[in-house]
Design a protein around this motif. Structure first.
Motif, PDB file in Angstrom:
ATOM      1  N   SER A   1       0.111   3.877 -19.281  1.00 57.08           N
ATOM      2  CA  SER A   1      -0.676   3.188 -20.297  1.00 57.08           C
ATOM      3  C   SER A   1       0.205   2.834 -21.496  1.00 57.08           C
ATOM      4  CB  SER A   1      -1.842   4.069 -20.744  1.00 57.08           C
ATOM      5  OG  SER A   1      -1.359   5.238 -21.384  1.00 57.08           O
ATOM      6  N   PRO A   2      -0.209   1.864 -22.335  1.00 54.22           N
ATOM      7  CA  PRO A   2       0.608   1.467 -23.492  1.00 54.22           C
ATOM      8  C   PRO A   2       0.919   2.608 -24.458  1.00 54.22           C
ATOM      9  CG  PRO A   2      -1.097  -0.167 -23.071  1.00 54.22           C
ATOM     10  CD  PRO A   2      -1.404   1.002 -22.183  1.00 54.22           C
ATOM     11  N   ASP A   3       0.067   3.660 -24.465  1.00 49.94           N
ATOM     12  CA  ASP A   3       0.325   4.782 -25.375  1.00 49.94           C
ATOM     13  C   ASP A   3       1.189   5.863 -24.741  1.00 49.94           C
ATOM     14  OD1 ASP A   3      -1.532   5.647 -23.557  1.00 49.94           O
ATOM     15  OD2 ASP A   3      -2.969   6.408 -25.036  1.00 49.94           O
ATOM     16  N   GLY A   4       1.734   5.612 -23.524  1.00 44.56           N
ATOM     17  CA  GLY A   4       2.686   6.522 -22.925  1.00 44.56           C
ATOM     18  C   GLY A   4       2.065   7.627 -22.083  1.00 44.56           C
ATOM     19  N   ARG A   5       0.929   7.374 -21.443  1.00 47.69           N
ATOM     20  CA  ARG A   5       0.298   8.371 -20.567  1.00 47.69           C
ATOM     21  C   ARG A   5       0.551   7.962 -19.108  1.00 47.69           C
ATOM     22  NH1 ARG A   5      -4.576   7.576 -20.446  1.00 47.69           N
ATOM     23  NH2 ARG A   5      -5.176   9.580 -19.498  1.00 47.69           N
ATOM     24  N   LEU A   6       0.810   9.000 -18.277  1.00 49.98           N
ATOM     25  CA  LEU A   6       0.975   8.735 -16.847  1.00 49.98           C
ATOM     26  C   LEU A   6      -0.419   8.598 -16.239  1.00 49.98           C
ATOM     27  CD1 LEU A   6       2.793   8.485 -14.340  1.00 49.98           C
ATOM     28  CD2 LEU A   6       2.707  11.004 -14.127  1.00 49.98           C
ATOM     29  N   SER A   7      -0.825   7.375 -15.967  1.00 47.54           N
ATOM     30  CA  SER A   7      -2.179   7.117 -15.466  1.00 47.54           C
ATOM     31  C   SER A   7      -2.308   7.420 -13.975  1.00 47.54           C
ATOM     32  CB  SER A   7      -2.582   5.671 -15.708  1.00 47.54           C
ATOM     33  OG  SER A   7      -2.624   5.384 -17.109  1.00 47.54           O
ATOM     34  N   PHE A   8      -1.298   7.050 -13.196  1.00 49.45           N
ATOM     35  CA  PHE A   8      -1.362   7.355 -11.777  1.00 49.45           C
ATOM     36  C   PHE A   8       0.035   7.351 -11.157  1.00 49.45           C
ATOM     37  CE2 PHE A   8      -2.423   2.793 -12.270  1.00 49.45           C
ATOM     38  CZ  PHE A   8      -1.392   2.184 -11.555  1.00 49.45           C
ATOM     39  N   PHE A   9       0.182   8.146 -10.124  1.00 53.95           N
ATOM     40  CA  PHE A   9       1.317   8.145  -9.227  1.00 53.95           C
ATOM     41  C   PHE A   9       0.724   8.410  -7.854  1.00 53.95           C
ATOM     42  CE2 PHE A   9       4.992  10.819  -7.392  1.00 53.95           C
ATOM     43  CZ  PHE A   9       5.564   9.699  -6.804  1.00 53.95           C
ATOM     44  N   VAL A  10       0.443   7.310  -7.126  1.00 52.92           N
ATOM     45  CA  VAL A  10      -0.406   7.423  -5.953  1.00 52.92           C
ATOM     46  C   VAL A  10       0.007   6.397  -4.904  1.00 52.92           C
ATOM     47  CG1 VAL A  10      -2.134   5.800  -6.865  1.00 52.92           C
ATOM     48  CG2 VAL A  10      -2.848   7.551  -5.204  1.00 52.92           C
ATOM     49  N   ALA A  11      -0.277   6.723  -3.635  1.00 54.15           N
ATOM     50  CA  ALA A  11      -0.033   5.793  -2.529  1.00 54.15           C
ATOM     51  C   ALA A  11      -1.346   5.209  -2.069  1.00 54.15           C
ATOM     52  CB  ALA A  11       0.654   6.529  -1.376  1.00 54.15           C
ATOM     53  N   GLY A  12      -1.283   4.026  -1.449  1.00 51.51           N
ATOM     54  CA  GLY A  12      -2.494   3.379  -0.967  1.00 51.51           C
ATOM     55  C   GLY A  12      -2.879   2.219  -1.872  1.00 51.51           C
ATOM     56  N   ASP A  13      -4.028   1.618  -1.535  1.00 47.48           N
ATOM     57  CA  ASP A  13      -4.483   0.485  -2.340  1.00 47.48           C
ATOM     58  C   ASP A  13      -6.011   0.527  -2.411  1.00 47.48           C
ATOM     59  OD1 ASP A  13      -3.954  -2.090  -3.708  1.00 47.48           O
ATOM     60  OD2 ASP A  13      -5.216  -2.849  -2.066  1.00 47.48           O
TER      61      ASP A  13
ATOM     62  N   ASN B   1       0.806  -1.222   0.000  1.00 42.63           N
ATOM     63  CA  ASN B   1       0.000   0.000   0.000  1.00 42.63           C
ATOM     64  C   ASN B   1       0.842   1.277   0.000  1.00 42.63           C
ATOM     65  OD1 ASN B   1       1.007  -0.077   2.598  1.00 42.63           O
ATOM     66  ND2 ASN B   1      -0.989  -0.302   3.612  1.00 42.63           N
ATOM     67  N   PHE B   2       2.084   1.147  -0.536  1.00 39.33           N
ATOM     68  CA  PHE B   2       2.901   2.357  -0.688  1.00 39.33           C
ATOM     69  C   PHE B   2       2.698   2.894  -2.104  1.00 39.33           C
ATOM     70  CE2 PHE B   2       7.318   4.357  -0.748  1.00 39.33           C
ATOM     71  CZ  PHE B   2       6.975   5.364   0.138  1.00 39.33           C
ATOM     72  N   TYR B   3       3.543   3.814  -2.525  1.00 40.65           N
ATOM     73  CA  TYR B   3       3.379   4.440  -3.842  1.00 40.65           C
ATOM     74  C   TYR B   3       3.523   3.429  -4.974  1.00 40.65           C
ATOM     75  CZ  TYR B   3       3.245   9.281  -2.182  1.00 40.65           C
ATOM     76  OH  TYR B   3       2.875  10.468  -1.591  1.00 40.65           O
ATOM     77  N   ARG B   4       2.784   3.688  -6.041  1.00 40.51           N
ATOM     78  CA  ARG B   4       2.910   2.915  -7.275  1.00 40.51           C
ATOM     79  C   ARG B   4       2.710   3.841  -8.472  1.00 40.51           C
ATOM     80  NH1 ARG B   4      -1.610   0.222  -5.806  1.00 40.51           N
ATOM     81  NH2 ARG B   4      -0.573   0.188  -3.771  1.00 40.51           N
ATOM     82  N   VAL B   5       3.239   3.467  -9.619  1.00 41.80           N
ATOM     83  CA  VAL B   5       3.146   4.249 -10.850  1.00 41.80           C
ATOM     84  C   VAL B   5       2.528   3.369 -11.929  1.00 41.80           C
ATOM     85  CG1 VAL B   5       4.443   5.405 -12.699  1.00 41.80           C
ATOM     86  CG2 VAL B   5       5.122   5.703 -10.298  1.00 41.80           C
ATOM     87  N   GLY B   6       1.605   3.978 -12.725  1.00 35.88           N
ATOM     88  CA  GLY B   6       1.003   3.267 -13.844  1.00 35.88           C
ATOM     89  C   GLY B   6       1.121   4.068 -15.118  1.00 35.88           C
TER      90      GLY B   6
END
Length: 265
Positions: free
Chosen positions: A253-265, A246-251
């Motif tokens: 998308s396949p087309d190169g967009r920053l979908s999320f940079f967020v902590a928690g779950d 439940n710490f930070y994660r980065v997502g």
């Protein structure tokens, strides 16, 4: 006188011989024995003929011992029961468990493919990752602005309300107040292993770190070392109680967009 006696004896001898021949020609009546008083009649075996096979096997006579091929019999003439099957050498008399019972339940990753660096990343994802790492190393948080999209489908920075400016929000969540700590976290996250989630689907996405997609309480020692580069041992114990990373994660998308940079779950 002597001549008369000799003639009489000769006549008696002739009469006795005639009677003996007549007795030998008498046929026995049915049911009577062939033997005569003082005479024993023994039948002779039949002579072999062309129709008789002299080499034919002699049929067994009652009382002969059975052949080796006959099944063994008891004294009462009954066939004995077959012997009970014996277990194989080293075998167990207990029944073996079924394959379903023998299966051991093991913790398995939610995502099976874990990669590092640029492995498996499409070009747009690889390019954005490189740019974000460069910005984090430079300590220039303002340079993140072009990659943080606003709107309902924009970049997720919090599960709550971000407020106004996303960069200001990142600075406020950073321990130093300038956003340097949050940039250090971003860099460490992007250098960890990643996974491809929902491949081929509309919501396909590449996620860092891969701990978000594995059972947190089944990590190997080497994986725990990787995790402790991001969090403390105390954080890990809290995650096990929570049941997930439940710490930070980065997502991305396949087309190169920053979908999320967020902590928690």
């Amino acid at each position: 006188m002597n001549l008369v006696i000799s003639v009489a004896a000769f006549g008696v001898a002739l009469l006795a011989a005639a009677n003996a021949q007549a007795f030998s020609q008498i046929e026995p009546t049915e049911g009577q024995s062939d033997s005569k008083e003082g005479i024993l009649v023994v039948p002779l075996p039949p002579l072999p003929s062309a129709a008789t096979d002299v080499n034919a096997p002699t049929p067994p006579v009652d009382g002969d011992s059975p052949s080796d091929t006959d099944p063994e019999r008891t004294d009462d003439g009954e066939s004995p029961l077959p012997p009970a099957e014996e277990p194989e050498s080293g075998g167990d008399l207990k029944s073996k468990p079924s394959s379903a019972d023998a299966k051991t339940v093991l913790a398995v990753p939610l995502a099976t493919e874990i990669a590092y660096g640029d492995d498996g990343l499409p070009a747009p994802v690889r390019d954005l990752r490189a740019k974000l790492i460069a910005i984090a190393r430079a300590g220039e948080i303002e340079k993140l602005r072009p990659y943080i999209e606003a709107g309902e489908d924009g970049t997720v920075l919090s599960f709550g309300d971000v407020g106004g400016d996303p960069i200001e929000f990142l600075k406020q969540t950073s321990g130093d107040g300038e956003g340097l700590e949050i940039l250090a976290i971003l860099q460490e996250i992007l250098q960890a292993g990643h996974v491809r989630v929902e491949p081929g689907a509309d919501n396909e996405i590449y996620v860092w770190p891969y701990f978000t997609q594995v059972a947190i309480d089944s990590l190997s020692k080497s994986q725990l070392v990787e995790l402790f580069e991001l969090v403390t041992a105390g954080d890990y114990e809290a995650m096990k109680e929570f049941g997930a990373y439940n710490f930070y994660r980065v997502g991305i998308s396949p087309d190169g967009r920053l979908s999320f940079f967020v902590a928690g779950d």
